[in-house]
Design a protein around this motif. Structure first.
Motif, PDB file in Angstrom:
ATOM      1  N   THR A  49      18.758   7.103   0.581  1.00 56.99           N
ATOM      2  CA  THR A  49      17.498   6.356   0.461  1.00 56.99           C
ATOM      3  C   THR A  49      16.778   6.287   1.795  1.00 56.99           C
ATOM      4  OG1 THR A  49      18.592   4.965  -1.202  1.00 56.99           O
ATOM      5  CG2 THR A  49      16.589   4.072  -0.189  1.00 56.99           C
ATOM      6  N   LEU A  50      15.506   6.618   1.789  1.00 52.63           N
ATOM      7  CA  LEU A  50      14.706   6.459   3.009  1.00 52.63           C
ATOM      8  C   LEU A  50      14.158   5.033   3.041  1.00 52.63           C
ATOM      9  CD1 LEU A  50      12.673   9.803   3.096  1.00 52.63           C
ATOM     10  CD2 LEU A  50      15.007   9.355   3.777  1.00 52.63           C
ATOM     11  N   ARG A  51      14.214   4.435   4.224  1.00 56.46           N
ATOM     12  CA  ARG A  51      13.732   3.049   4.374  1.00 56.46           C
ATOM     13  C   ARG A  51      12.502   3.048   5.265  1.00 56.46           C
ATOM     14  NH1 ARG A  51      15.951   0.000   7.285  1.00 56.46           N
ATOM     15  NH2 ARG A  51      16.240  -2.061   6.406  1.00 56.46           N
ATOM     16  N   MET A  52      11.404   2.549   4.734  1.00 59.74           N
ATOM     17  CA  MET A  52      10.177   2.409   5.527  1.00 59.74           C
ATOM     18  C   MET A  52      10.040   0.918   5.807  1.00 59.74           C
ATOM     19  SD  MET A  52       7.335   4.093   6.515  1.00 59.74           S
ATOM     20  CE  MET A  52       5.705   3.589   7.085  1.00 59.74           C
ATOM     21  N   ALA A  53      10.475   0.509   7.013  1.00 57.11           N
ATOM     22  CA  ALA A  53      10.488  -0.922   7.353  1.00 57.11           C
ATOM     23  C   ALA A  53       9.279  -1.227   8.236  1.00 57.11           C
ATOM     24  CB  ALA A  53      11.779  -1.261   8.080  1.00 57.11           C
ATOM     25  N   VAL A 107      10.017  -4.182  -3.937  1.00 57.75           N
ATOM     26  CA  VAL A 107       9.506  -4.379  -2.567  1.00 57.75           C
ATOM     27  C   VAL A 107       9.026  -5.828  -2.405  1.00 57.75           C
ATOM     28  CG1 VAL A 107       7.900  -3.500  -0.802  1.00 57.75           C
ATOM     29  CG2 VAL A 107       8.782  -1.962  -2.572  1.00 57.75           C
ATOM     30  N   PRO A 108       9.933  -6.773  -2.234  1.00 58.84           N
ATOM     31  CA  PRO A 108       9.485  -8.167  -2.131  1.00 58.84           C
ATOM     32  C   PRO A 108       8.885  -8.526  -0.776  1.00 58.84           C
ATOM     33  CG  PRO A 108      11.888  -8.054  -2.006  1.00 58.84           C
ATOM     34  CD  PRO A 108      11.406  -6.666  -2.258  1.00 58.84           C
ATOM     35  N   PHE A 109       9.206  -7.721   0.255  1.00 57.98           N
ATOM     36  CA  PHE A 109       8.721  -8.053   1.607  1.00 57.98           C
ATOM     37  C   PHE A 109       7.997  -6.836   2.187  1.00 57.98           C
ATOM     38  CE2 PHE A 109      12.575 -10.596   0.774  1.00 57.98           C
ATOM     39  CZ  PHE A 109      11.980 -11.854   0.741  1.00 57.98           C
ATOM     40  N   SER A 110       8.465  -6.332   3.322  1.00 57.42           N
ATOM     41  CA  SER A 110       7.727  -5.216   3.924  1.00 57.42           C
ATOM     42  C   SER A 110       8.620  -3.994   4.128  1.00 57.42           C
ATOM     43  CB  SER A 110       7.112  -5.659   5.252  1.00 57.42           C
ATOM     44  OG  SER A 110       8.125  -6.000   6.157  1.00 57.42           O
ATOM     45  N   LEU A 111       9.670  -3.910   3.336  1.00 61.03           N
ATOM     46  CA  LEU A 111      10.530  -2.725   3.364  1.00 61.03           C
ATOM     47  C   LEU A 111      10.363  -1.960   2.056  1.00 61.03           C
ATOM     48  CD1 LEU A 111      13.010  -1.070   4.526  1.00 61.03           C
ATOM     49  CD2 LEU A 111      14.428  -2.555   3.109  1.00 61.03           C
ATOM     50  N   VAL A 112      10.121  -0.643   2.197  1.00 65.90           N
ATOM     51  CA  VAL A 112      10.021   0.199   0.999  1.00 65.90           C
ATOM     52  C   VAL A 112      11.186   1.189   0.996  1.00 65.90           C
ATOM     53  CG1 VAL A 112       8.526   1.726  -0.349  1.00 65.90           C
ATOM     54  CG2 VAL A 112       7.492   0.025   1.188  1.00 65.90           C
ATOM     55  N   MET A 169       0.849  -1.200   0.000  1.00 61.68           N
ATOM     56  CA  MET A 169       0.000   0.000   0.000  1.00 61.68           C
ATOM     57  C   MET A 169       0.890   1.259   0.000  1.00 61.68           C
ATOM     58  SD  MET A 169      -2.606   0.778   3.151  1.00 61.68           S
ATOM     59  CE  MET A 169      -1.374   1.345   4.325  1.00 61.68           C
ATOM     60  N   PHE A 170       1.907   1.262   0.840  1.00 63.63           N
ATOM     61  CA  PHE A 170       2.819   2.401   0.932  1.00 63.63           C
ATOM     62  C   PHE A 170       3.552   2.590  -0.403  1.00 63.63           C
ATOM     63  CE2 PHE A 170       6.701   4.637   1.997  1.00 63.63           C
ATOM     64  CZ  PHE A 170       6.318   5.565   2.940  1.00 63.63           C
ATOM     65  N   LYS A 171       3.954   1.460  -0.963  1.00 59.33           N
ATOM     66  CA  LYS A 171       4.669   1.502  -2.251  1.00 59.33           C
ATOM     67  C   LYS A 171       3.813   2.209  -3.316  1.00 59.33           C
ATOM     68  CE  LYS A 171       5.849  -1.642  -5.915  1.00 59.33           C
ATOM     69  NZ  LYS A 171       5.440  -2.860  -6.531  1.00 59.33           N
ATOM     70  N   LYS A 172       2.514   1.888  -3.319  1.00 62.42           N
ATOM     71  CA  LYS A 172       1.629   2.504  -4.330  1.00 62.42           C
ATOM     72  C   LYS A 172       1.551   4.012  -4.122  1.00 62.42           C
ATOM     73  CE  LYS A 172      -1.156  -1.453  -5.476  1.00 62.42           C
ATOM     74  NZ  LYS A 172      -1.915  -2.332  -4.594  1.00 62.42           N
ATOM     75  N   LYS A 186      -0.232   5.272   7.217  1.00 63.53           N
ATOM     76  CA  LYS A 186      -0.767   6.482   6.575  1.00 63.53           C
ATOM     77  C   LYS A 186      -0.217   7.733   7.271  1.00 63.53           C
ATOM     78  CE  LYS A 186      -3.763   8.606   3.818  1.00 63.53           C
ATOM     79  NZ  LYS A 186      -3.373   9.968   3.990  1.00 63.53           N
ATOM     80  N   LYS A 187      -0.177   7.655   8.601  1.00 61.46           N
ATOM     81  CA  LYS A 187       0.352   8.796   9.366  1.00 61.46           C
ATOM     82  C   LYS A 187       1.801   9.087   8.938  1.00 61.46           C
ATOM     83  CE  LYS A 187       1.192   9.862  14.239  1.00 61.46           C
ATOM     84  NZ  LYS A 187       0.859   9.374  15.590  1.00 61.46           N
TER      85      LYS A 187
END
Ligand code: PLP
Length: 470
Positions: free
Chosen positions: A438-442, A391-396, A374-377, A454-455
């Protein structure tokens, strides 16, 4: 401490932890203290006389807690998660209460046999090859060190720890491998200069033909290739090194193949993610951390080997004072790694696996992956943001990009990360991919919901808009 005080504070602490887990969202994710601030509040000398528990508890809340970074916060998106869970915490309480030191079978048969069982459960849950056997290590760094030591011994016909290295041995890992590989290569005596970093493709995965070339070149120089470390889920971007082709090369050259799946290994509980283990039959060893993404309190690293004999020959030793009458019939896990004394880590894993069940864990992991998608989109749909890796797992992995030059982009993204983290509402960290900041959203905390993701996105976008106006 008398029994009644122990009971009283035992209840109080369980109440406190229960409320903490519920309310952790109210704390700033990252500790808001300056270097030295906590130290200043602590006396230089220990007390001469014992102090009451009440005072200790007050100081825990007043001095220690403000200096805690809250890993269990639902807006924890930094590094990789180290998620815990109520069943794991309760098991840790029992473990501490029993206080068993589980170095050999005799020092707690239940600990040794439970470890065998939960490791077999994990092997089957992840779909690792039948026959691989597991034990619990403290961390993935240690597990990789254990693999490198076993590989070194096998390459020298189990002689090097008696007589030292005769021929220089070489080790191979992708340029995206975790820093523990370099550390472990140094500790294991290979020498930093004998570690080869293999180039990666556009998805940051190891290029097998480059590996083959590097091994052949070393052989031609009279060196002995000993170990290849492939990564499933690299730290920077969760790239997946292709096990099949890498394994074939290892088999051809007779090299130990260790697979580091510290974070992403948990995802193999999902049948739809099993592709990442294609080629697993070539693995000599494999590690993943239930303490990262499988709801088990730090520390708990699951290490599997194809040939336990090679592992045991590397580590076993038989001092008189540790001999027992059952040694030939049981697993003494002291021979499966570096340390002698061992914690009873299998208990928390057992509680987690039974409490959630395989389906509960699958549901948890699927949800985290879907939130990352969802975040990736959102990133893809925004004109001023771009994805920097699959994004194969849960890190963007992503960055702000409004078209300015690369150097300026690096600067503005670093500023963006600081702005975002200064809100104390969320916590993200960064890496560098091909020189791009690179920012990592894990995503991976047990209590993270869509609203938290979302926040984070709203804060990132608002901060970027503010910065771009500066
Ligand atoms: N390997 C990989 C791929 C990692 O991402 C990490 C940590 O994030 C490690 C190893 C080190 O893990 P540990 O802290 O268990 O040593």
């Amino acid at each position: 401490m008398d029994k009644e005080t122990f009971r009283e504070f035992g209840y109080k602490f369980v109440d406190w932890v229960t409320d903490y887990l519920e309310d952790v969202e109210k704390f700033p994710v990252m500790a808001r203290v300056k270097p030295g601030e906590i130290r200043e509040k602590l006396p230089d000398e220990p007390p001469q006389e014992g102090e009451p528990m009440e005072r200790l508890f007050e100081d825990f809340k007043g001095i220690i807690l403000p200096g805690i970074t809250h890993w269990q916060h639902p807006c924890w998106f930094a590094y990789f998660p180290a998620n815990n869970s109520p069943p794991s915490i309760l098991a840790e309480l029992l473990t501490a209460g029993i206080g068993a030191q589980c170095m050999i079978w005799q020092t707690s048969p239940a600990a040794a046999e439970l470890e065998e069982v939960v490791m077999e459960w994990l092997r089957s849950m992840l779909g690792l090859p039948e026959g691989m056997q597991g034990c619990i290590q403290d961390t993935a760094s240690t597990s990789t060190l254990v693999a490198l030591l076993s590989a070194r011994e096998r390459a020298t016909n189990f002689e090097s720890n008696e007589k030292g290295l005769k021929v220089p041995l070489t080790v191979y890992a992708s340029e995206e491998a975790h820093s523990s590989v370099e550390k472990d290569v140094k500790i294991a005596g290979y020498g930093r200069e004998n570690l080869r970093y293999i180039p990666t493709d556009e998805n940051f995965a190891m290029i097998p033909s480059e590996l083959d070339k590097a091994i052949a070149a070393d052989k031609a120089k009279g060196m002995k290739p000993a170990c290849v470390i492939a990564t499933i889920g690299t730290t920077s971007s969760t790239a997946i090194d292709p096990l099949g082709p890498i394994g074939e090369i290892c088999a051809k050259h007779g090299v130990w193949l260790h697979v580091d799946a510290a974070f992403a290994g948990t995802a193999a509980v999902l049948p739809e993610k099993r592709d990442m283990l294609k080629g697993a039959q070539y693995m000599d060893s494999f590690v993943f951390n239930p303490h990262k993404w499988m709801l088990t309190n730090f520390d708990c690293s699951a290490y599997f080997v194809k040939d336990p004999g090679a592992l045991i020959r590397t580590f076993e030793i038989h001092p008189e004072y540790l001999k027992t009458g059952v040694d030939a019939k049981v697993k003494n896990f002291r021979d499966w790694g570096i340390q002698l004394g061992r914690r009873f880590r299998a208990l928390k894993l057992w509680f987690v696996l039974r409490s959630y069940g395989v389906e509960g864990i699958q549901e948890f992991v699927r949800k985290q992956i879907s939130m990352a998608q969802m975040f990736k989109k959102w990133v893809e749909a925004h004109e001023n943001f771009e994805l920097l890796a699959p994004v194969p797992f849960s890190l963007v992995c992503f960055r702000y990009n409004d078209g300015r030059g690369e150097e300026e982009l690096n600067q503005i993204n670093e500023k963006l990360l600081n702005e975002v983290n200064n809100t104390a509402e969320v916590f993200l960290t960064h890496t560098s991919l091909r020189g791009k900041y690179t920012l990592r959203m894990a995503i991976g905390q047990r209590t993270t919901q869509e609203r938290h993701v979302k926040k984070a996105w709203d804060i990132i976008v608002e901060s970027s808009e503010r910065l771009s106006r500066e």
